[in-house]
Design a protein around this motif. Structure first.
Motif, mmCIF file in Angstrom:
data_model
loop_
_atom_site.group_PDB
_atom_site.id
_atom_site.type_symbol
_atom_site.label_atom_id
_atom_site.label_comp_id
_atom_site.label_asym_id
_atom_site.label_seq_id
_atom_site.Cartn_x
_atom_site.Cartn_y
_atom_site.Cartn_z
ATOM 1 N N LEU A 79 0.872 -1.299 0.059
ATOM 2 C CA LEU A 79 0.033 0.086 0.006
ATOM 3 C C LEU A 79 0.931 1.180 -0.037
ATOM 4 N N ARG A 80 1.924 1.206 0.714
ATOM 5 C CA ARG A 80 2.712 2.556 1.078
ATOM 6 C C ARG A 80 3.475 2.576 -0.410
ATOM 7 N N GLU A 81 4.082 1.610 -0.915
ATOM 8 C CA GLU A 81 4.650 1.761 -2.353
ATOM 9 C C GLU A 81 3.888 2.291 -3.232
ATOM 10 N N GLU A 82 2.687 2.014 -3.315
ATOM 11 C CA GLU A 82 1.826 2.256 -4.481
ATOM 12 C C GLU A 82 0.997 3.561 -3.952
ATOM 13 N N LYS A 83 0.903 4.021 -2.865
ATOM 14 C CA LYS A 83 0.313 5.330 -2.518
ATOM 15 C C LYS A 83 -0.930 4.934 -2.411
ATOM 16 N N LEU A 84 -1.336 3.922 -1.725
ATOM 17 C CA LEU A 84 -2.850 3.521 -1.530
ATOM 18 C C LEU A 84 -3.161 3.545 -0.329
ATOM 19 N N ALA A 85 -4.245 3.879 0.079
ATOM 20 C CA ALA A 85 -4.901 3.834 1.692
ATOM 21 C C ALA A 85 -5.403 2.586 1.870
ATOM 22 N N ALA A 86 -5.887 1.878 0.870
ATOM 23 C CA ALA A 86 -6.632 0.617 1.212
ATOM 24 C C ALA A 86 -6.859 -0.218 -0.061
#
Length: 529
Positions: free
Chosen positions: A183-190
């Motif tokens: 999630l952090r690598e892809e700049k996602l929250a969920a």
């Protein structure tokens, strides 16, 4: 302390047959050598009607390399085996709780529990044991059978941890951990995996709804996350301010609740095994009547009647807007990176400002969450709001997800002008010990005060309320983030770091969950600096 083998225990208990119930206290001085380790009683009940005694066993655990990397998954697996095997040996053997053997039923979340802990190459198992009696006279033979059955359940669980099912359980856990890391690598929250089953069978059930519509990600938010066990497709909710909208009964709240559940990993068959959210996710609601202890509300509320300073807001009876603003600030100060808000449970005047009311009453003393969320987005903090009635939220959102017939039907992405970011002042505080008895979703204090934790939709097991109550019984000092991080470290160390001789009914909590409870302590128990 004298060590005896299980067979020798039979002679000891037969000598106690017919004695007064208090003679069971002699079990404190005995260690029982079992097939899988050494056991002892850490609590001996004083009456057959009292809460059962606690039998604790310790021993070595040989794990394959993959399992040893995920002790939380092994703990969860061992606990589920212990729950199943203890139910088989538990039976009525006298009055009161005589003959009972067991641990609390686990939820579908894969969590650490005090009933079965894995600490390095060793395990600690704890079960309740109802020591048998007729009236208040000891039944020695039945006591032996009950204790032997409890030890057998523990040893069967330990043997099962070395079985074939463990690898599948650990891989399921590891996949969810890797998805959450992506999630952090892809700049996602969920992330909601393709084919996930989000609806539950009923409002209080954990089982997936039979014949539910499997989740289908919309093309505009479809992502693929790579793990060591394959590539998983699904919907990625981007960081920033997202509004989930649509008509009633089409699954908006179900989607939000699934995201909240995504802070935990889930067992196979739950339907949400590929639904993950940032671990630092907080559910926000309005809570009329909750206490607030010196919180800086000024980023959201900048004018209160009666010369009340919003920078150090204190009350024992907050309104809907001030309670919700306090919850947002407390979560941010504790380290939350994702805030979840459902319009149905929120203070409407904190979500948006109606221009017609402003023309009539003048400029509002509130910075609505719809505006503040954009400034949080610039700081890397995400907000997801479910709204079917407030069109102004759609204009402010960076991402709009339309849910239709339980699946996202259309998604809009747009650039929204960022607002100058402003975080609240996060002060240090000091708390006094508060002793309470858990009555989920409340904690009932010995002083008669009731602290409601109903607004924390992330709590899924009664054992989490027990852990929070144990943590609140000690004093704390520091910023909310420092305290939250300290609690997270305690969870890693094991339940003995929280309470001496833990019972079997404690379940891990996040530091954020503890802060949620700490902020709702009765007036006078929290002193901001």
């Amino acid at each position: 302390m004298r060590r005896v083998h299980v067979e020798e225990l039979e002679d000891l208990l037969e000598r106690l047959d017919g004695a007064r119930y208090g003679a069971y206290k002699r079990l404190y001085s005995v260690e029982i050598v079992a097939e899988c380790g050494v056991a002892r009683f850490t609590r001996v009940q004083g009456d057959p009607y009292a809460p059962p005694s606690v039998l604790e066993a310790r021993g070595r655990l040989r794990l394959p390399p993959l399992a040893s990397r995920y002790p939380a998954a092994v703990s969860d697996y061992g606990y589920r085996l212990l729950y199943r095997f203890s139910r088989r040996v538990s039976r009525k053997r006298g009055t009161g709780n005589s003959g009972f053997v067991g641990v609390p039923r686990p939820s579908n979340a894969m969590l650490r529990r005090s009933g079965f802990e894995v600490l390095g190459e060793r395990f600690v198992a704890r079960v309740w044991v109802g020591l048998p009696a007729r009236g208040r006279r000891i039944l020695g033979r039945e006591a032996y059978e009950t204790i032997r059955g409890a030890l057998g359940a523990i040893c069967d669980a330990v043997k099962g941890v070395g079985g074939e099912g463990l690898e599948r359980h650990v891989v399921n856990y590891a996949v969810q951990e890797e998805l959450r890391e992506r999630l952090r690598e892809e700049k996602l929250a969920a992330f909601i995996g393709e084919g996930a089953v989000l609806p539950r069978r009923c409002g209080w059930c954990e089982e997936p709804l039979p014949d539910a519509v499997p989740f289908e990600p919309p093309p505009s938010l479809r992502v693929e996350l790579e793990t060591r066990w394959g590539v998983y497709a699904g919907m990625g909710i981007p960081r920033g301010f997202t509004v989930v909208t649509g008509h009633p009964f089409h699954g908006k709240t179900t989607l939000l609740e699934a995201i909240a559940a995504g802070v935990y990993n889930h067992v196979e068959g739950d339907g949400r095994e590929r639904v993950v959210a940032l671990r630092s996710t907080a559910w926000i609601e309005a809570e009329d009547g909750r206490p607030v202890h010196g919180v800086d509300l000024s980023p959201l509320i900048h004018g209160l009647p009666g010369r009340v300073d919003p920078r150090r807001f204190t009350t024992s009876d907050a309104s809907g807007a001030t309670s919700m603003a306090a919850s947002i600030v407390e979560s941010l100060c504790a380290g939350a990176e994702l805030l979840l808000v459902d319009e149905d449970r929120a203070a409407t005047n904190l979500l948006h400002v109606d221009e017609r009311v402003s023309k009539l009453a003048g400029p509002p003393p509130i910075t609505p969450l719809s505006t503040y969320a954009r400034s949080l987005s610039k700081l890397g903090i995400s907000v997801v709001v479910v709204s079917g009635a407030l069109g102004s939220l759609l204009e402010e959102a960076e991402t709009v997800i339309l849910v239709k017939s339980f699946n996202p039907a259309r998604v809009e992405r747009r650039r929204v002008e960022a607002v100058k970011p402003r975080l609240p002042e996060c002060r240090r505080l000091r708390t006094k010990p508060w002793r309470s008895k858990p009555r989920p979703p409340r904690l009932i204090g010995r002083d008669g005060y009731e602290a409601s934790l109903e607004s924390n939709r992330v709590l899924v097991e009664d054992g989490q309320y027990n852990t929070i109550a144990a943590l609140l019984s000690r004093s704390w000092e520091g910023t909310l983030r420092e305290i939250a991080e300290r609690v997270d470290r305690l969870m890693e160390e094991g339940f003995e770091a929280i309470v001496e001789n833990p019972p079997p009914n404690l379940t891990e909590v996040r530091g954020l969950d503890f802060i949620h409870a700490l902020a709702r302590l009765p007036p006078g128990h929290v002193q901001p600096s």
